[in-house]
Design an enzyme around this catalytic site. Structure first.
Site, PDB file in Angstrom:
ATOM      1  N   LEU A  20      47.530  45.143  43.419  1.00 24.99           N
ATOM      2  CA  LEU A  20      46.728  46.194  43.932  1.00 24.99           C
ATOM      3  C   LEU A  20      45.680  45.760  44.941  1.00 24.99           C
ATOM      4  CD1 LEU A  20      45.294  47.214  40.050  1.00 24.99           C
ATOM      5  CD2 LEU A  20      46.923  48.311  41.641  1.00 24.99           C
ATOM      6  N   GLY A  21      45.455  44.385  45.109  1.00 25.34           N
ATOM      7  CA  GLY A  21      44.574  43.960  46.319  1.00 25.34           C
ATOM      8  C   GLY A  21      44.566  42.490  46.133  1.00 25.34           C
ATOM      9  N   GLU A  22      43.951  41.906  47.189  1.00 23.85           N
ATOM     10  CA  GLU A  22      43.541  40.540  47.306  1.00 23.85           C
ATOM     11  C   GLU A  22      42.244  40.191  47.921  1.00 23.85           C
ATOM     12  OE1 GLU A  22      46.920  37.754  48.530  1.00 23.85           O
ATOM     13  OE2 GLU A  22      48.151  39.873  49.072  1.00 23.85           O
ATOM     14  N   GLY A  23      41.769  38.901  47.494  1.00 25.41           N
ATOM     15  CA  GLY A  23      40.370  38.743  48.241  1.00 25.41           C
ATOM     16  C   GLY A  23      40.344  37.139  47.991  1.00 25.41           C
ATOM     17  N   GLY A  24      39.055  36.922  48.515  1.00 23.18           N
ATOM     18  CA  GLY A  24      38.773  35.471  48.422  1.00 23.18           C
ATOM     19  C   GLY A  24      38.761  34.753  47.080  1.00 23.18           C
ATOM     20  N   MET A  25      38.627  35.399  45.992  1.00 18.90           N
ATOM     21  CA  MET A  25      39.012  34.886  44.714  1.00 18.90           C
ATOM     22  C   MET A  25      40.654  34.853  44.404  1.00 18.90           C
ATOM     23  SD  MET A  25      36.415  33.069  43.689  1.00 18.90           S
ATOM     24  CE  MET A  25      36.551  33.274  41.751  1.00 18.90           C
ATOM     25  N   VAL A  28      44.582  40.627  42.465  1.00 22.57           N
ATOM     26  CA  VAL A  28      44.414  41.609  41.475  1.00 22.57           C
ATOM     27  C   VAL A  28      45.751  42.253  41.243  1.00 22.57           C
ATOM     28  CG1 VAL A  28      43.131  43.475  40.300  1.00 22.57           C
ATOM     29  CG2 VAL A  28      42.201  41.667  41.736  1.00 22.57           C
ATOM     30  N   LYS A  43      43.376  39.875  36.944  1.00 23.77           N
ATOM     31  CA  LYS A  43      42.788  39.136  38.277  1.00 23.77           C
ATOM     32  C   LYS A  43      43.522  37.622  38.140  1.00 23.77           C
ATOM     33  CE  LYS A  43      39.111  37.989  41.285  1.00 23.77           C
ATOM     34  NZ  LYS A  43      37.598  38.386  41.630  1.00 23.77           N
ATOM     35  N   ASP A 141      27.227  39.804  45.237  1.00 25.02           N
ATOM     36  CA  ASP A 141      28.288  40.131  46.160  1.00 25.02           C
ATOM     37  C   ASP A 141      28.517  41.772  46.425  1.00 25.02           C
ATOM     38  OD1 ASP A 141      29.936  39.697  48.328  1.00 25.02           O
ATOM     39  OD2 ASP A 141      31.852  39.498  47.153  1.00 25.02           O
TER      40      ASP A 141
END
Length: 457
Positions: A20-25, A28, A43, A141
């Site tokens: 579904l998506g990616e980020g710094g942590m 997902v 996650k 955040d």
């Protein structure tokens, strides 16, 4: 693992289906809960290459804290946490699947929002923040990528991965910047303690970005962005309309001076749902720096047919004279003919200040019927949200917090704010004036109305 997630099963229960998506942590995933036969979001943490073992442990602890923080917040605008499981010696957070897109995706695809649409989203995000703050959780955040817009109309604040829970130990890794630089409040950028007001700053940046299409402090590098956050005032928004004073109030550098969450919530509701607005409450708050003898209780005003005040608040009148005076804020009075010598400000917006009982000599406290009273009258030719505060004749701030007021409705173009003064000193004379300072849509101060109070004991 490919984009479809392969056949991987997490904790013997959650089958990964698609990214579904990616980020710094981390990443997902959309997943299937094979026990309850429902789709969920999972996650996955991903430790950066070269990270020390202690920092990896700290990252895992932070992810667990995300689940703890979000799970304790009882609000429909906060993502629901279902489970936390261990796989490969690391935690995975299982949460409700929000079908929709993020605010960041919406802005990229369709450009800036209207003030009304942005106010609706901002109001829902603020509801989530207020619920979080009530249980001792700071989000830390708040940004468009962490605001999810569900297909069923919900606005959901996600990613409490760097949330600060009251009473917990900070889990920041050495040298790590917590939060997105352009949404980071000045106090965090300077390494100072933060509080709920820090999330309100980030909300102000989010609202600015929503209506302008770009955050106000974005620069080419993280360092220059942080410098702008600390030292520069944001560019004046050109598309914010009635949101401008709300944004300005949230983006004050000093946390104590930012518009309180309750007032911001009320202003956002009024902008998002103007047809539902029936009354407007005058807001008066205590100045914590004022002398202990200079304090008051907000009471209903006595001028004109007034709408009932929504609440009673504490106010302060900071006077340099020997008579310690008190500002008593009234409700907002409505009038259809406010065009009596108004001072022109922004085109279509006018204001004036008038006073009664402006000279008093006698015993103190002053009897209510003889107390000096001041009425500020505001008129606009079209719906406008103004931001203003009461000041003394020498420019000293009487009310340290900016008030907001919606004016210019066709049925009721004019509204009034009424305050009265009293005094608790036993003797002495105070001679000064009362004026109104307008912050938005234009910065201007009215001529002061002189008054004199002499307490004879």
């Amino acid at each position: 693992m490919d984009a479809a997630g392969g056949e991987r099963l997490i904790a013997g229960r959650y089958r990964l289906l698609s990214r579904l998506g990616e980020g710094g942590m981390g990443t997902v995933w959309r997943a299937l809960d094979e026990t309850l036969y429902r789709e969920v979001a999972v996650k996955e943490v991903r430790a950066p290459a070269g990270l020390q073992a202690g920092d990896i442990t700290r990252m895992y602890s932070r992810l667990e804290r995300e689940a703890w923080a979000a799970a304790r917040i009882p609000d429909r605008n906060v993502v629901t946490i279902h489970d936390v499981v261990m796989e490969d010696d690391r935690p995975w957070v299982v949460m409700e699947l929000i079908r929709g897109r993020s605010l960041a995706d919406l802005l990229r695809a369709e450009g800036p929002l209207t003030p009304r649409h942005a106010a609706h989203i901002g109001g829902e995000v603020l509801s989530a923040l207020r619920a979080a703050h009530a249980v001792g959780v700071e989000h830390r955040d708040v940004k468009p990528a962490n605001v999810l817009l569900s297909e069923d109309g919900r606005v959901v604040l996600s990613d409490f991965g760097i949330a600060m829970v009251e009473g917990s130990t900070a889990l920041t890794m050495t040298g790590e910047l917590v939060g997105s630089p352009e949404y980071l409040p000045p106090e965090r950028a300077l390494g100072r303690p933060s509080g709920p007001e820090s999330d309100l700053w980030s909300l102000g940046v989010l609202l600015y970005a929503a209506v302008e299409g770009i955050s106000p402090f974005r620069h080419d590098t993280a360092l220059s962005t942080l410098r702008a956050v600390v030292d520069e005032e944001p560019p004046v928004p050109t598309r914010a309309g009635p949101l401008a004073p709300v944004i300005a109030g949230l983006l004050r550098k000093e946390p104590a001076e930012r518009t309180p969450s309750a007032e911001a919530a009320e202003a956002l509701r009024d902008i998002a749902h103007p047809d539902a607005t029936t009354t407007a409450g005058a807001r008066v708050l205590a100045d914590p720096a004022a002398p202990a003898t200079a304090r008051a209780l907000a009471e209903p005003g006595a001028a004109a047919p007034a709408a009932p005040p929504r609440r009673r608040r504490t106010a302060a009148f900071v006077a340099a004279g020997v008579a310690a005076c008190v500002l008593i804020g009234g409700g907002i009075a409505y009038a259809l003919n406010g065009d009596d010598g108004n001072t022109g400000t922004d085109p279509g917006v006018r204001m004036s200040v008038a006073g009664t009982n402006t000279t008093y000599t006698g015993g103190c406290p002053i009897p209510e019927g003889r107390a000096p009273a001041f009425i500020a009258t505001f008129t606009a030719s079209e719906p406008t949200l103004i931001s203003y505060r009461w000041v003394s004749g020498d420019g000293s701030v009487v009310d340290p917090h900016w008030r907001t007021l919606s004016i210019g409705d066709k049925a009721e173009p004019t509204k009034r704010d009424t305050v009265r003064l009293t005094a608790y000193a036993k003797s002495g004379t105070l001679t000064t004036g009362m004026a109104v300072e307008l912050q938005s849509p234009i910065r201007v101060t009215s001529n002061p109305v002189p008054f004199s109070i002499t307490c004879t004991g």
